[in-house]
Write a protein that holds these residues in place. Structure first.
Motif, PDB file in Angstrom:
ATOM      1  N   ASN A 291       0.833  -1.200   0.000  1.00 31.44           N
ATOM      2  CA  ASN A 291       0.000   0.000   0.000  1.00 31.44           C
ATOM      3  C   ASN A 291       0.869   1.252   0.000  1.00 31.44           C
ATOM      4  O   ASN A 291       0.428   2.319   0.371  1.00 31.44           O
ATOM      5  CB  ASN A 291      -0.987   0.009   1.170  1.00 31.44           C
TER       6      ASN A 291
ATOM      7  N   MET B 241       3.184   2.296   1.828  1.00 28.48           N
ATOM      8  CA  MET B 241       3.516   2.980   3.072  1.00 28.48           C
ATOM      9  C   MET B 241       5.027   3.191   3.174  1.00 28.48           C
ATOM     10  O   MET B 241       5.491   4.022   3.935  1.00 28.48           O
ATOM     11  CB  MET B 241       3.017   2.187   4.291  1.00 28.48           C
TER      12      MET B 241
ATOM     13  N   ILE C 250      -3.180   7.632  -2.750  1.00 30.43           N
ATOM     14  CA  ILE C 250      -4.355   7.711  -1.886  1.00 30.43           C
ATOM     15  C   ILE C 250      -5.322   6.571  -2.231  1.00 30.43           C
ATOM     16  O   ILE C 250      -5.854   5.886  -1.353  1.00 30.43           O
ATOM     17  CB  ILE C 250      -5.063   9.073  -2.066  1.00 30.43           C
TER      18      ILE C 250
ATOM     19  N   ARG D 197      -3.999   3.216  -1.110  1.00 36.87           N
ATOM     20  CA  ARG D 197      -4.150   2.978   0.328  1.00 36.87           C
ATOM     21  C   ARG D 197      -5.592   2.801   0.724  1.00 36.87           C
ATOM     22  O   ARG D 197      -5.882   2.165   1.744  1.00 36.87           O
ATOM     23  CB  ARG D 197      -3.520   4.136   1.114  1.00 36.87           C
ATOM     24  N   ARG D 198      -6.510   3.362  -0.053  1.00 40.22           N
ATOM     25  CA  ARG D 198      -7.906   3.129   0.274  1.00 40.22           C
ATOM     26  C   ARG D 198      -8.295   1.690  -0.086  1.00 40.22           C
ATOM     27  O   ARG D 198      -9.036   1.034   0.627  1.00 40.22           O
ATOM     28  CB  ARG D 198      -8.816   4.115  -0.473  1.00 40.22           C
TER      29      ARG D 198
ATOM     30  N   MET E 257      -4.671  -1.182   5.952  1.00 40.38           N
ATOM     31  CA  MET E 257      -3.586  -1.716   6.772  1.00 40.38           C
ATOM     32  C   MET E 257      -3.928  -1.643   8.249  1.00 40.38           C
ATOM     33  O   MET E 257      -4.497  -0.674   8.734  1.00 40.38           O
ATOM     34  CB  MET E 257      -2.315  -0.927   6.506  1.00 40.38           C
TER      35      MET E 257
ATOM     36  N   PHE F 284      -1.935  -2.095  11.943  1.00 43.47           N
ATOM     37  CA  PHE F 284      -0.543  -2.023  12.371  1.00 43.47           C
ATOM     38  C   PHE F 284      -0.278  -2.927  13.575  1.00 43.47           C
ATOM     39  O   PHE F 284      -1.187  -3.433  14.227  1.00 43.47           O
ATOM     40  CB  PHE F 284      -0.174  -0.584  12.702  1.00 43.47           C
TER      41      PHE F 284
ATOM     42  N   ASN G 277      -3.304   1.561  16.881  1.00 40.48           N
ATOM     43  CA  ASN G 277      -3.084   3.013  16.834  1.00 40.48           C
ATOM     44  C   ASN G 277      -4.379   3.767  16.589  1.00 40.48           C
ATOM     45  O   ASN G 277      -4.514   4.474  15.607  1.00 40.48           O
ATOM     46  CB  ASN G 277      -2.045   3.362  15.763  1.00 40.48           C
ATOM     47  N   PRO G 278      -5.355   3.615  17.494  1.00 36.54           N
ATOM     48  CA  PRO G 278      -6.576   4.400  17.319  1.00 36.54           C
ATOM     49  C   PRO G 278      -6.239   5.886  17.423  1.00 36.54           C
ATOM     50  O   PRO G 278      -5.306   6.256  18.116  1.00 36.54           O
ATOM     51  CB  PRO G 278      -7.458   3.958  18.489  1.00 36.54           C
TER      52      PRO G 278
ATOM     53  N   TYR H  48     -13.706   8.238  10.281  1.00 33.23           N
ATOM     54  CA  TYR H  48     -12.598   9.028   9.731  1.00 33.23           C
ATOM     55  C   TYR H  48     -12.332   8.708   8.256  1.00 33.23           C
ATOM     56  O   TYR H  48     -12.228   9.616   7.424  1.00 33.23           O
ATOM     57  CB  TYR H  48     -11.340   8.774  10.552  1.00 33.23           C
ATOM     58  N   GLY H  49     -12.232   7.422   7.947  1.00 35.62           N
ATOM     59  CA  GLY H  49     -11.923   7.022   6.575  1.00 35.62           C
ATOM     60  C   GLY H  49     -12.933   7.542   5.570  1.00 35.62           C
ATOM     61  O   GLY H  49     -12.587   8.242   4.625  1.00 35.62           O
TER      62      GLY H  49
ATOM     63  N   ARG I 152     -12.075   0.426  11.496  1.00 36.26           N
ATOM     64  CA  ARG I 152     -11.731   1.675  10.826  1.00 36.26           C
ATOM     65  C   ARG I 152     -11.256   1.394   9.405  1.00 36.26           C
ATOM     66  O   ARG I 152     -11.575   2.122   8.466  1.00 36.26           O
ATOM     67  CB  ARG I 152     -10.588   2.292  11.643  1.00 36.26           C
ATOM     68  N   CYS I 153     -10.512   0.301   9.299  1.00 41.93           N
ATOM     69  CA  CYS I 153      -9.968  -0.077   8.001  1.00 41.93           C
ATOM     70  C   CYS I 153     -11.074  -0.543   7.053  1.00 41.93           C
ATOM     71  O   CYS I 153     -11.125  -0.134   5.897  1.00 41.93           O
ATOM     72  CB  CYS I 153      -8.941  -1.176   8.227  1.00 41.93           C
TER      73      CYS I 153
ATOM     74  N   VAL J 295     -13.692   1.904   5.026  1.00 39.76           N
ATOM     75  CA  VAL J 295     -13.453   2.504   3.710  1.00 39.76           C
ATOM     76  C   VAL J 295     -13.576   1.450   2.604  1.00 39.76           C
ATOM     77  O   VAL J 295     -13.206   1.699   1.470  1.00 39.76           O
ATOM     78  CB  VAL J 295     -12.073   3.201   3.611  1.00 39.76           C
TER      79      VAL J 295
END
Lengths: 301, 319
Positions: free
Chosen positions: B111, B113, B141, B144-145, B149, B151, B155-156, B167-168, B219-220, B223
């Protein structure tokens, strides 16, 4: 294989006792006292200073101070209204010029600048050096380029731009620290969701850095509010009216205090002390705004 | 904690995990295993069998991400050399291997990163549905959408649970009918909804580590990615939280292609369809670098690997 049973009764005490305390070693104590002493030096100085100013200015700490205009003839009726309003005007515009500029510059340096490029390193060193430049030098700069060069004269505009330039490095340095303290994992998490670089900065990095940036902003404005030297250089002096705009001439509290202390009559020194108290109150009010912003932004999480 | 930029070394992976793996072997979280593969006998070697019987008959294998001669450089240091892999649609592919063998480095190429690390450079090709991920006209962008990913460390964002999930869709500028529904669906898919539905407005940082990690998964998937990359997603979690994440992975595999980097061989055996084994090699000049040893169906890797190095690693003879 036999297993030894754990002892059921505590073993008899040995002599000399193994665990007996021998007291805190001398060196530990000495170091602690040294730390305490250093802290006390700062604290005592502050307390003495504030007490002295309060006692000295107490007699003049009344409504005359904010209702009347300064006078070099009649100390009984002299006030500091024009200096107080002048300082408020000055601080407002110093903040307006310096905070957005400083914060955006910090964002560039932290998030966009490639630290391997020579010019970015040069900028970085210069920002650090600028923070150490004496304020009178900024006064000369303001006089030469802003007051005379651009023809703005000794106005609120000239004064605020000069002070903004003076405190800009402080804003930049503090904001950079705050931005750098935001964990990389937050940036990575945001980018991995398809956020753009700017979205990541605007929605994640900046909100997380606001407490640190607010602290830096206050440090910067606290420095600016007490500056007399650059303003004197610009020709800011005795004014008996409140500023009514950016192009108005003005006076500020530090300048007024300085002027009064140069007067021979003792009434004026008391007046200077009283005005110093006002300056301190303004400073504290400004700090409390920053603390409020900091707490509010932290509570949101 | 400063920046990882400029550091020429591959992403750090803690050496603690070799020990961690061994401990897990002994602990053998049988509950997790029976849950995720209910019909299967619980044995280390055949744990993977519940997922697919190798070259499975029921589904055609369709490659989503393919790499050809993939090498990753940090500056002039070649961290990973000539990797050829492919990742099947709706499969879970595990990447295992000792620390410093380049698993995470490869994962973060998918992705892009690695773009964030100064000096990182990729040679060879990575294709996503046939398109070169590193082609000059590719929008990172969008990459990555589509390739999400999760981690290693949860990492909220320091925001509410709701805002984390929303957020996404927000940053992608989606016009959704009801953000509430999007959030609920993502949290439900991530098996977190029941635990958090009454405290959506509370800080995500108040959740436990395992919940935070599931929030990151939610969260992932909010999107609607196609591929989910997981970089040691359970490394900082306890066995119970780990088993929940593993169950979740199996469920998500119905809709997503999952690629997971793990130090935990049991985890690879439990959840993955296919396994890629990496190792750290030292070349003739004494330079340490990562290499792919072999990639095959998980069952085969764990029962009958073609390479003796794989067997040595899996049986615990090294690493």
């Amino acid at each position: 294989m036999t297993i030894t049973a754990p002892p059921t009764s505590p073993p008899s005490p040995v002599d000399p006792p193994l665990l007996k305390a021998t007291g805190e070693p001398l060196r530990e104590r000495a170091f602690k006292w040294m730390l305490w002493f250093c802290m006390a030096v700062g604290l005592i100085t502050l307390v003495v200073l504030i007490t002295y100013v309060l006692i000295k200015g107490w007699g003049r700490l009344d409504s005359r101070l904010i209702q009347n205009m300064p006078s070099s003839v009649l100390p009984e009726t002299a006030g500091a209204q024009s200096a107080i309003t002048g300082t408020l005007w000055l601080m407002t515009f110093t903040a307006i010029w310096s905070l957005p500029t400083g914060i955006l510059a910090a964002i560039y340096l932290e998030e966009y600048a490639d630290p391997n490029r020579w010019y970015n390193r040069a900028i970085e060193i210069n920002v650090l050096n600028l923070a150490a430049v004496p304020s009178i030098v900024f006064g000369i700069l303001g006089l030469a380029f802003i007051s005379r060069g651009l023809g703005f004269g000794p106005t609120v505009l000239t004064g605020s731009i000069t002070l903004a330039l003076l405190v800009l490095p402080i804003v930049v340095i503090a904001s950079r620290e705050a931005i750098r303290a935001v964990p990389q994992s937050i940036r990575a998490g945001s980018l991995a969701l398809g956020a753009t670089h700017w979205q990541t900065i605007y929605r994640q990095v900046l909100p997380a850095a606001i407490p640190g940036i607010a602290t830096g902003a206050i440090l910067a404005l606290s420095r600016a509010i007490g500056e007399a030297a650059p303003l004197l250089m610009l020709g800011v002096s005795f004014v008996r009216f409140n500023p009514d705009g950016l192009m108005s001439t003005f006076t500020a509290l530090p300048v007024q205090i300085y002027n009064w202390t140069t007067e021979a009559r003792p009434e004026y020194t008391d007046l200077a002390a009283a005005a110093s108290v006002v300056l301190l109150v303004l400073l504290l009010a400004m700090n409390s705004v920053a603390i409020y912003i900091r707490n509010k932004t932290q509570r949101r999480w | 904690m400063s920046d990882p930029n400029g550091s020429p070394s591959p992403p750090a992976t803690s050496s603690v995990f070799t020990t961690g793996t061994r401990i897990r072997v002994h602990e053998s979280p049988a509950g997790a295993m029976t849950e995720s593969t209910p019909d299967q006998p619980v044995s280390v070697a055949s744990a993977s069998a519940g997922v697919s019987d190798g070259e499975d008959a029921d589904r055609a294998y369709e490659s989503v991400i393919t790499t050809r001669d993939l090498s990753v450089f940090y500056g002039s240091y070649q961290a990973v050399r000539e990797v050829d892999m492919n990742f099947g649609k709706n499969r879970i592919t595990a990447m295992i291997g000792p620390s410093g063998c380049g698993k995470s480095t490869v994962l973060r190429c998918f992705n892009r990163m690695n773009d964030l690390i100064a000096g990182a450079r990729v040679e060879g090709t990575i294709t996503y549905h046939g398109q070169d991920v590193y082609a000059p006209d590719v929008d990172t962008i969008e990459v990555r959408r589509r390739v999400g990913m999760v981690f290693q460390k949860p990492n909220p964002f320091p925001k509410s649970i709701y805002d984390n999930v929303a957020y996404g869709p927000r940053v992608n500028g989606w016009k959704v009918q009801s953000m509430d529904d999007v959030v609920e669906e993502a949290l439900t898919r991530a098996a977190l909804w029941d635990e958090v539905k009454d405290k959506l407005k509370e800080s995500a940082l108040a959740l436990s580590g395992g919940q935070q990690q599931r929030l990151c998964i939610a969260r992932c998937i909010a999107v609607q990615p196609d591929v989910i990359l997981m970089d040691e997603p359970c490394a900082s979690l306890d066995p119970i939280a780990t088993s929940k994440i593993e169950d979740l992975m199996r469920e998500l595999a119905d809709d997503y292609t999952i690629i997971i980097v793990t130090h935990n061989m049991q985890q690879a055996a439990r959840v993955s369809d296919r396994t890629a084994f990496f190792t750290a090699d030292v070349d003739d000049d004494g330079v340490r670098h990562g290499r792919l040893v072999e990639m095959d169906w998980t069952k085969k890797i764990f029962t009958n690997p073609s390479d003796p190095r794989t067997e040595g690693y899996i049986s615990g003879r090294f690493g």
